[in-house]
Design a protein around this motif. Structure first.
Motif, short mmCIF file in Angstrom:
data_model
loop_
_atom_site.label_atom_id
_atom_site.label_comp_id
_atom_site.label_asym_id
_atom_site.label_seq_id
_atom_site.Cartn_x
_atom_site.Cartn_y
_atom_site.Cartn_z
N GLY A 135 0.76 -1.25 0.00
CA GLY A 135 0.00 0.00 0.00
C GLY A 135 0.79 1.29 0.00
N PHE A 136 2.09 1.24 -0.32
CA PHE A 136 2.89 2.47 -0.31
C PHE A 136 2.27 3.57 -1.15
N TYR A 137 1.87 3.26 -2.37
CA TYR A 137 1.36 4.29 -3.28
C TYR A 137 -0.03 4.78 -2.88
N ASP A 138 -0.79 3.96 -2.17
CA ASP A 138 -2.12 4.38 -1.72
C ASP A 138 -2.02 5.67 -0.90
N GLU A 139 -1.05 5.73 -0.01
CA GLU A 139 -0.89 6.93 0.82
C GLU A 139 0.06 7.93 0.18
N ALA A 140 1.07 7.44 -0.51
CA ALA A 140 2.06 8.35 -1.11
C ALA A 140 1.45 9.25 -2.17
N TYR A 141 0.39 8.79 -2.85
CA TYR A 141 -0.24 9.57 -3.91
C TYR A 141 -1.48 10.32 -3.45
N LYS A 142 -1.81 10.27 -2.19
CA LYS A 142 -2.97 11.01 -1.68
C LYS A 142 -2.70 12.52 -1.73
N ASP A 143 -3.76 13.29 -1.87
CA ASP A 143 -3.63 14.75 -1.96
C ASP A 143 -2.87 15.34 -0.79
N GLU A 144 -3.11 14.82 0.43
CA GLU A 144 -2.42 15.37 1.62
C GLU A 144 -0.91 15.21 1.51
N THR A 145 -0.48 14.08 1.00
CA THR A 145 0.96 13.83 0.85
C THR A 145 1.54 14.73 -0.22
N LEU A 146 0.88 14.79 -1.37
CA LEU A 146 1.39 15.60 -2.48
C LEU A 146 1.43 17.08 -2.11
N GLN A 147 0.43 17.55 -1.37
CA GLN A 147 0.42 18.95 -0.96
C GLN A 147 1.53 19.25 0.04
N LEU A 148 1.81 18.31 0.93
CA LEU A 148 2.90 18.51 1.88
C LEU A 148 4.23 18.63 1.13
N ILE A 149 4.45 17.79 0.14
CA ILE A 149 5.66 17.87 -0.68
C ILE A 149 5.75 19.23 -1.35
N ARG A 150 4.67 19.67 -1.96
CA ARG A 150 4.66 20.99 -2.63
C ARG A 150 4.96 22.11 -1.64
N SER A 151 4.42 22.00 -0.43
CA SER A 151 4.63 23.03 0.60
C SER A 151 6.10 23.16 0.96
N PHE A 152 6.80 22.05 1.11
CA PHE A 152 8.22 22.11 1.44
C PHE A 152 9.01 22.70 0.28
N ASP A 153 8.64 22.36 -0.95
CA ASP A 153 9.34 22.90 -2.10
C ASP A 153 9.08 24.38 -2.27
N GLN A 154 7.87 24.83 -1.98
CA GLN A 154 7.53 26.25 -2.15
C GLN A 154 8.39 27.15 -1.27
N VAL A 155 8.81 26.65 -0.12
CA VAL A 155 9.68 27.44 0.76
C VAL A 155 11.14 26.97 0.64
N HIS A 156 11.41 26.20 -0.39
CA HIS A 156 12.75 25.76 -0.77
C HIS A 156 13.49 25.02 0.35
N LYS A 157 12.77 24.17 1.06
CA LYS A 157 13.41 23.35 2.09
C LYS A 157 13.83 22.02 1.46
#
Length: 155
Positions: free
Chosen positions: A42-64
């Protein structure tokens, strides 16, 4: 962190997470580290959820820094932040995960570990220590990371 409070790992170990992804304040963290996982568990079940993808985008937006091991590059790519950037992922079984990464607009790197600005990706679980030391370098300095590397017995 997790999408739900109780998580069962690949090997059947249950844990209770201390925080839900939706409650993460990116400003309280220096980096995001994402381990890989197994599709059949089930790795991709959670890895591809909107909450996960948005968290990734959030870290990138502040260049962390965002560090990933093995197939964890795939949710990073799925988030859209790797489009046109260089990365790598799991290389075995005919390279089908690399093909998937490329289909998401990623330029494939051939190295065991690829660093593109603030994002670290790697090709297999064996690279976990290298990814950790690269992340430590980003968060501190090359000299400090080398000191830790040597103290831990890595040359």
């Amino acid at each position: 962190m997790g999408i739900k409070k109780n998580v069962t790992s690949t090997f059947g170990v249950s844990i209770e997470v201390d925080m839900l992804l939706k409650d993460v304040d990116v400003n309280e963290y220096d980096a995001l580290a994402i381990p890989g996982g197994f599709e059949e568990y089930g790795f991709y079940d959670e890895a591809y959820k909107d909450e996960t993808l948005q968290l990734i985008r959030s870290f990138d937006q502040v260049h962390k820094p965002i560090a990933s091991v093995c197939v964890a590059a795939l949710p990073i790519a799925k988030s859209g932040i790797l489009k046109g950037r260089t990365a790598t992922t799991y290389h075995l079984r005919g390279g089908y995960r690399r093909d998937e990464l490329a289909s998401l607009g990623v330029i494939l790197g051939d190295e065991w570990m690829v660093v593109d600005d603030n994002i670290i990706t790697s090709s297999c679980p064996k690279t976990a220590a290298d990814v950790a030391f690269e992340l430590l370098t980003m968060l501190t300095s090359y000299q400090e990371a080398q000191q830790v590397r040597e103290a831990m017995g890595y040359k």
